[in-house]
Design a protein around this motif. Structure first.
Motif, PDB file in Angstrom:
ATOM      1  N   ALA A  26       1.044  -0.923  -0.266  1.00  0.00           N
ATOM      2  CA  ALA A  26       0.329   0.162  -0.283  1.00  0.00           C
ATOM      3  C   ALA A  26       0.875   1.451  -0.760  1.00  0.00           C
ATOM      4  CB  ALA A  26      -0.969   0.140   1.286  1.00  0.00           C
ATOM      5  N   GLY A  27       2.036   1.560   1.020  1.00  0.00           N
ATOM      6  CA  GLY A  27       2.566   2.203   0.524  1.00  0.00           C
ATOM      7  C   GLY A  27       3.160   2.820  -0.702  1.00  0.00           C
ATOM      8  N   HIS A  31       2.765   5.876  -3.192  1.00  0.00           N
ATOM      9  CA  HIS A  31       4.366   6.516  -4.356  1.00  0.00           C
ATOM     10  C   HIS A  31       4.696   6.503  -5.377  1.00  0.00           C
ATOM     11  CE1 HIS A  31       4.632   7.022   0.179  1.00  0.00           C
ATOM     12  NE2 HIS A  31       5.535   7.612  -0.092  1.00  0.00           N
ATOM     13  N   GLY A  32       3.255   5.945  -6.544  1.00  0.00           N
ATOM     14  CA  GLY A  32       3.409   5.826  -7.892  1.00  0.00           C
ATOM     15  C   GLY A  32       4.320   4.333  -8.161  1.00  0.00           C
ATOM     16  N   LEU A 170      -4.765  -6.936  -7.279  1.00  0.00           N
ATOM     17  CA  LEU A 170      -6.131  -5.190  -7.182  1.00  0.00           C
ATOM     18  C   LEU A 170      -4.814  -4.273  -8.555  1.00  0.00           C
ATOM     19  CD1 LEU A 170      -7.904  -4.822  -3.988  1.00  0.00           C
ATOM     20  CD2 LEU A 170      -8.701  -5.165  -5.778  1.00  0.00           C
ATOM     21  N   ALA A 171      -3.663  -4.329  -8.262  1.00  0.00           N
ATOM     22  CA  ALA A 171      -3.135  -3.823  -8.675  1.00  0.00           C
ATOM     23  C   ALA A 171      -3.307  -4.362 -10.114  1.00  0.00           C
ATOM     24  CB  ALA A 171      -1.834  -3.700  -8.209  1.00  0.00           C
ATOM     25  N   GLU A 177      -6.389   2.781  -7.355  1.00  0.00           N
ATOM     26  CA  GLU A 177      -6.359   3.726  -6.407  1.00  0.00           C
ATOM     27  C   GLU A 177      -7.206   3.627  -5.901  1.00  0.00           C
ATOM     28  OE1 GLU A 177      -5.777   3.640  -9.674  1.00  0.00           O
ATOM     29  OE2 GLU A 177      -4.171   4.280  -9.990  1.00  0.00           O
ATOM     30  N   ARG A 178      -7.962   2.539  -6.003  1.00  0.00           N
ATOM     31  CA  ARG A 178      -9.172   2.858  -4.863  1.00  0.00           C
ATOM     32  C   ARG A 178      -8.996   1.582  -4.239  1.00  0.00           C
ATOM     33  NH1 ARG A 178     -15.169   2.839  -8.584  1.00  0.00           N
ATOM     34  NH2 ARG A 178     -14.876   4.331  -9.455  1.00  0.00           N
TER      35      ARG A 178
END
Length: 230
Positions: A26-27, A31-32, A170-171, A177-178
């Motif tokens: 998640a972190g 941060h892209g 999900l990525a 993003e959600r």
């Protein structure tokens, strides 16, 4: 394994679920980080976990052979179960103390493929200090069929690192993003309730293990830990 034994085996993964993989993912996403960075994180974790399992299996078998005379004594298993109960109580206390701290998602210092690979390797190394992981390898080693043993360990690790694998999947979709926002929101909103529930379950398990071990010592019979592992 019987159905009840499989449920007990997988229950270890649920009780000992590791949120840190999900926090790192998640972190990084926040941060892209690109998908290949997350794949590097997951790949390094899985590669090192496989190595750890392959090494732990003969080590546990050697320990079983070395301790053979002791393993036939009910008192040995009762004391071992007492230690398990104490360990569960210690984890419950540690989780209870952590619930008082405000939840936070660690900031990733870098989202490169190399940085994520290192993070995945370190994440896998921390599993060696996690009793549920070591116990799961020991339980799986009791299964004679290699395909069944592999399937059990794969299912166990999918549950154990559930947050990481869910975020990875999900990525790969437009929902990344959600997914990050939802994970951080859930962590903030439900973390305390989840930790309190986990503490309650661990406390009940610790008391039950200790009381049953004391009763087994008093009566001279084998405790449930012996039945579970043999």
């Amino acid at each position: 394994m019987a159905p009840t034994e499989i449920l007990t085996f997988l229950g270890l993964a649920v009780v000992g679920i590791d949120p840190f993989g999900g926090l790192i993912a998640a972190g990084a996403l926040a941060h892209g980080a690109r998908t290949r960075a997350l794949l590097s994180l997951t790949g390094a974790y899985l590669a090192l976990i496989v190595v750890e399992i392959l090494v732990l299996h003969p080590v546990l078998l050697f320990a079983e052979h070395l301790l053979g005379p002791l393993l036939s004594r009910p008192g040995f298993w009762s004391i071992a179960q007492l230690l398990v109960g104490v360990a569960l109580a210690a984890v419950a206390v540690q989780q209870g103390l952590s619930a008082r701290k405000p939840p936070s998602v660690p900031k990733a210092r870098g989202v490169s493929v190399r940085a994520m690979a290192i993070a995945g390797a370190l994440l896998a190394i921390t599993s060696l200090a996690d009793p549920p992981f070591v116990l799961s390898v020991g339980l799986a080693s009791q299964v004679g069929s290699l395909p069944e043993r592999i399937a059990l360990l794969v299912a166990w690790n999918l549950l154990y690192q559930g947050p990481l694998f869910v975020l990875l999947i999900l990525a790969l979709t437009p929902l990344r993003e959600r997914a990050v926002a939802a994970y951080q929101s859930a962590l903030t909103r439900w973390r305390t309730a989840i930790v309190r529930t986990l503490v309650a379950l661990l406390s009940v398990a610790a008391v039950a293990a200790i009381l049953e071990a004391v009763h087994a010592l008093a009566t001279g019979r084998q405790p449930w830990l012996h039945v579970l592992l043999t």
